[in-house]
Design a protein around this motif. Structure first.
Motif, PDB file in Angstrom:
ATOM      1  N   SER A 108      -4.980   3.496   2.414  1.00  0.00           N
ATOM      2  CA  SER A 108      -5.664   2.253   2.036  1.00  0.00           C
ATOM      3  C   SER A 108      -6.533   2.459   0.813  1.00  0.00           C
ATOM      4  N   LEU A 109      -7.001   1.340   0.279  1.00  0.00           N
ATOM      5  CA  LEU A 109      -8.023   1.383  -0.760  1.00  0.00           C
ATOM      6  C   LEU A 109      -9.359   1.732  -0.111  1.00  0.00           C
ATOM      7  N   ASP A 110     -10.206   2.438  -0.840  1.00  0.00           N
ATOM      8  CA  ASP A 110     -11.484   2.874  -0.286  1.00  0.00           C
ATOM      9  C   ASP A 110     -12.505   1.743  -0.319  1.00  0.00           C
ATOM     10  N   ARG A 111     -13.364   1.735   0.672  1.00  0.00           N
ATOM     11  CA  ARG A 111     -14.520   0.821   0.704  1.00  0.00           C
ATOM     12  C   ARG A 111     -15.516   1.336   1.732  1.00  0.00           C
ATOM     13  N   LEU A 146     -15.048   2.004   5.910  1.00  0.00           N
ATOM     14  CA  LEU A 146     -13.614   1.990   6.206  1.00  0.00           C
ATOM     15  C   LEU A 146     -13.291   2.855   7.435  1.00  0.00           C
ATOM     16  N   LYS A 197      -8.284   5.795  -3.503  1.00  0.00           N
ATOM     17  CA  LYS A 197      -7.540   5.494  -2.278  1.00  0.00           C
ATOM     18  C   LYS A 197      -7.876   6.534  -1.207  1.00  0.00           C
ATOM     19  N   LEU A 216      -8.352  -4.186   8.317  1.00  0.00           N
ATOM     20  CA  LEU A 216      -8.489  -3.645   6.964  1.00  0.00           C
ATOM     21  C   LEU A 216      -8.135  -4.666   5.895  1.00  0.00           C
ATOM     22  N   GLU A 221      -6.677  -6.697   2.928  1.00  0.00           N
ATOM     23  CA  GLU A 221      -5.975  -6.358   1.687  1.00  0.00           C
ATOM     24  C   GLU A 221      -6.131  -4.899   1.309  1.00  0.00           C
ATOM     25  N   CYS A 222      -7.102  -4.213   1.918  1.00  0.00           N
ATOM     26  CA  CYS A 222      -7.294  -2.792   1.606  1.00  0.00           C
ATOM     27  C   CYS A 222      -6.146  -1.933   2.124  1.00  0.00           C
ATOM     28  N   CYS A 223      -5.482  -2.396   3.185  1.00  0.00           N
ATOM     29  CA  CYS A 223      -4.446  -1.597   3.826  1.00  0.00           C
ATOM     30  C   CYS A 223      -3.182  -1.552   2.969  1.00  0.00           C
TER      31      CYS A 223
END
Length: 423
Positions: free
Chosen positions: A119-122, A125, A152, A183, A185-187
């Motif tokens: 996934s994208l990092d945030r 998470l 990522k 998750l 859109e991050c996934c």
């Protein structure tokens, strides 16, 4: 089917309180076995429940346990039907054929699965993924979290299933779908598959420097560490755990009278020691918390049914109990080269099981502080006296939370410890 006049549907009873604020009463009435109380309390802790009070009684063949429990936090949603099934699976009980199957399966290690989340990092998470796994009764055995240079994250979760259903496509697809929803859109991708033999649960020993190991696993607590471990809202009220041993009150039992600061998992920690030391709790009463302190009266016997009269044995047992009550989880911050590393450790049962929800609590504390995790892993470390489960987090210093000052590091340790202890 009935046995001894009791329906097997009544082996585990869960009764809700009269009001939404009243505790739920969990009653277990079944054949006894060594360590049963510890196994039941571990499941209760795994579901995020806090024991307000409890009663234990056994004649060595049959046991009767009553627990008054509430969710912590109160907003936690508990699947009571699933809890009933999990508790029932611990009891040597329901049908003779089921009982025999339990005995033959009890030595088998749980089936291990590998969950890959890319996934994208945030911020938060890792905790969000962990929360989904806990809600689905998936226990985290090991973790490997890696952040790539382009922002990522690859999360590798080695998990076991409390419901024992991950071999089905429906259960695996449901797990991945829940994660994709949380998750958003991050996934990027989510895969769940059976882990190969190269991913055995007992692998993953954590390599820790000698200096860090000495600080993390030291048996003797310094005065500074002792004060830090027993943090409370009013430090002036903090006092050490008290254990009184009485062999005069009962002709056949040793009485342990325990008083200590209330904390998450306290009853489980005490029963874990009794299980590992082959101590049988014949009668036990867990009183409600009073001004932040808990009292427990335990009538105990050795495995041979005799009292504990040897002074050295009494001292050794009390020492282990005090260590669990004062220092059940170790939390330190250290430097790994230029990076800041948070380490959390807890002793595992002799059966090899680690404490539930530790990874959940640590990642919740870090999310609350707004601290991102660059990498994380869970491993095992052995000392001469016991084996430990070690959680390691490399903290990201580029996200606005200063990690260089001693004050900031103390604040992180304090927040993580308070979250773990339920303070």
């Amino acid at each position: 089917m009935k046995r001894m006049g009791m329906s097997w549907e009544d082996v585990v009873l869960i009764e809700g309180g009269k009001t939404s604020t009243d505790p739920t009463v969990v009653t277990v009435n079944c054949p006894d076995k060594a360590g049963l109380g510890c196994d039941l309390l571990r499941i209760v802790l795994e579901f995020g429940l806090y024991v307000t009070r409890g009663d234990f009684s056994t004649d060595g063949k049959w046991c009767y346990i009553v627990l008054w429990v509430v969710p912590r936090p109160s907003s936690l949603r508990v699947d009571w039907e699933s809890l009933n099934k999990r508790l029932l699976s611990c009891c040597p009980s329901c049908l003779p054929t089921f009982y025999l199957n339990q005995l033959s399966d009890c030595s088998k290690p749980p089936q291990l699965y590998l969950l890959k989340v890319f996934s994208l990092d945030r911020k938060g998470l890792i905790h969000d993924v962990t929360k989904v796994l806990c809600e689905l009764e998936l226990a985290i055995q090991r973790v490997k979290v890696m952040t790539t240079p382009d922002g990522k994250v690859l999360d590798l979760f080695f998990i076991t299933d409390g419901m024992d259903l991950l071999h089905t496509n429906i259960r695996r697809e449901k797990t991945c779908e829940h994660l994709r929803v949380v998750l958003g859109e991050c996934c990027i991708s989510c895969e769940l598959q059976l882990a190969g033999p190269e991913y055995d649960i007992q692998q993953g020993l954590s390599c820790i420097s000698e200096a860090v190991a000495e600080e993390l696993f030291s048996c003797e607590l310094s005065a500074k560490e002792d004060r830090a471990q027993t943090l409370s809202a009013d430090v002036s009220k903090v006092k050490k755990a008290s254990i009184t041993v009485d062999n005069l009150l009962s002709p056949t039992h040793t009485l342990l009278q325990i008083q200590c600061l209330d904390q998450k998992g306290l009853v489980y920690d005490i029963l874990k020691i009794s299980k590992d030391c082959d101590i049988r709790i014949v009668h036990g009463r867990i009183s409600s918390s009073v001004k932040g302190y808990r009292s427990l009266d335990l009538f105990i016997q050795k495995k041979d049914g005799k009292k504990i009269v040897d002074n050295d044995n009494q001292v050794a047992l009390c020492s282990r109990l005090k260590e669990e009550m004062l220092h059940p989880l170790r939390v330190i911050i250290t430097n790994r080269g230029p990076d800041t590393e948070l380490l959390v450790a807890n002793p595992v049962e002799l059966s090899g099981k680690g404490r539930p929800r530790v990874f959940y609590d640590v990642t919740l504390a870090l999310k609350t502080l707004g601290i991102c995790v660059f990498s994380a892993e869970i491993g095992r470390h052995s000392t001469p006296l016991r084996q430990w489960e070690v959680y390691r987090f490399l903290l990201d210093e580029s996200r606005g939370f200063p990690l260089t000052s001693n004050r900031a590091k103390r604040d992180i340790v304090d927040k993580v410890r308070r979250t773990l202890m339920g303070w």
